[in-house]
Design an enzyme around this catalytic site. Sequence first.
Site, short mmCIF file in Angstrom:
data_model
loop_
_atom_site.label_atom_id
_atom_site.label_comp_id
_atom_site.label_asym_id
_atom_site.label_seq_id
_atom_site.Cartn_x
_atom_site.Cartn_y
_atom_site.Cartn_z
N CYS A 173 0.84 -1.21 0.00
CA CYS A 173 0.00 0.00 0.00
C CYS A 173 0.87 1.24 0.00
O CYS A 173 1.99 1.24 0.53
CB CYS A 173 -0.89 0.05 1.25
SG CYS A 173 -2.13 -1.25 1.37
N ASP A 174 0.34 2.31 -0.56
CA ASP A 174 1.04 3.59 -0.48
C ASP A 174 0.01 4.71 -0.64
O ASP A 174 -0.90 4.61 -1.45
CB ASP A 174 2.11 3.72 -1.56
CG ASP A 174 3.06 4.86 -1.25
OD1 ASP A 174 4.04 4.64 -0.51
OD2 ASP A 174 2.82 5.99 -1.72
#
Length: 203
Positions: free
Chosen positions: A76-77
């Site tokens: 995730c980012d």
Amino acid sequence: MEKDIAYRLILASASPARRGLLSAAGIEAEVMVSGVDESTVEAEDAYSLCLALARMKARTIAAQLNADPGVVVLGCDSVLAFEDEIFGKPANADEATKRWMRMRGRSGVLHTGHHVTSLVTGKQAEAVGTTTVHFADISDAEIAAYVASGEPLHVAGSFTLDGRGGAFVDRIEGDPGNVIGLSLPLLRNLLAEMGVPYIALWK
């Protein structure tokens, strides 16, 4: 995939907020930090950037692991799109302060890229969660105190929803978990695309 597989989720992120969201939802993820150099990734917009970074994190960790039919890697980012600019983590306190001087009383769009990959099948699924954030019109003193707390220096967009910064967000449009760093409904849908039952990750 077979129903009797013991699934394990590897979180390719150092974010305690993401791990906390998963834990609260009954998923005890194993954390492995990818260590990728995010500065090497370029994109035209925040949407594309967060997805590219999520993909790179997940694939980097997946490449380090032995094949296991139950292992699923999640990368995730998060980045904030504000006035056609991309706000990741601020470089320092001065940058965080300048951002807040601009953001207060205005709105931005928080994008969180999600990429899931299975070690054995090689299946991959990815998507971006998008939430509009309306910032409160806070004072100079509040900005100074918030930056001095250190919290905004470690998060995308220089703010949090689940910490001190929550008082400085008037409202949001979308999934609050996405702003914190991980959308559980989106994760469930991505796992379904890969044939992995979300509830199979519950502990």
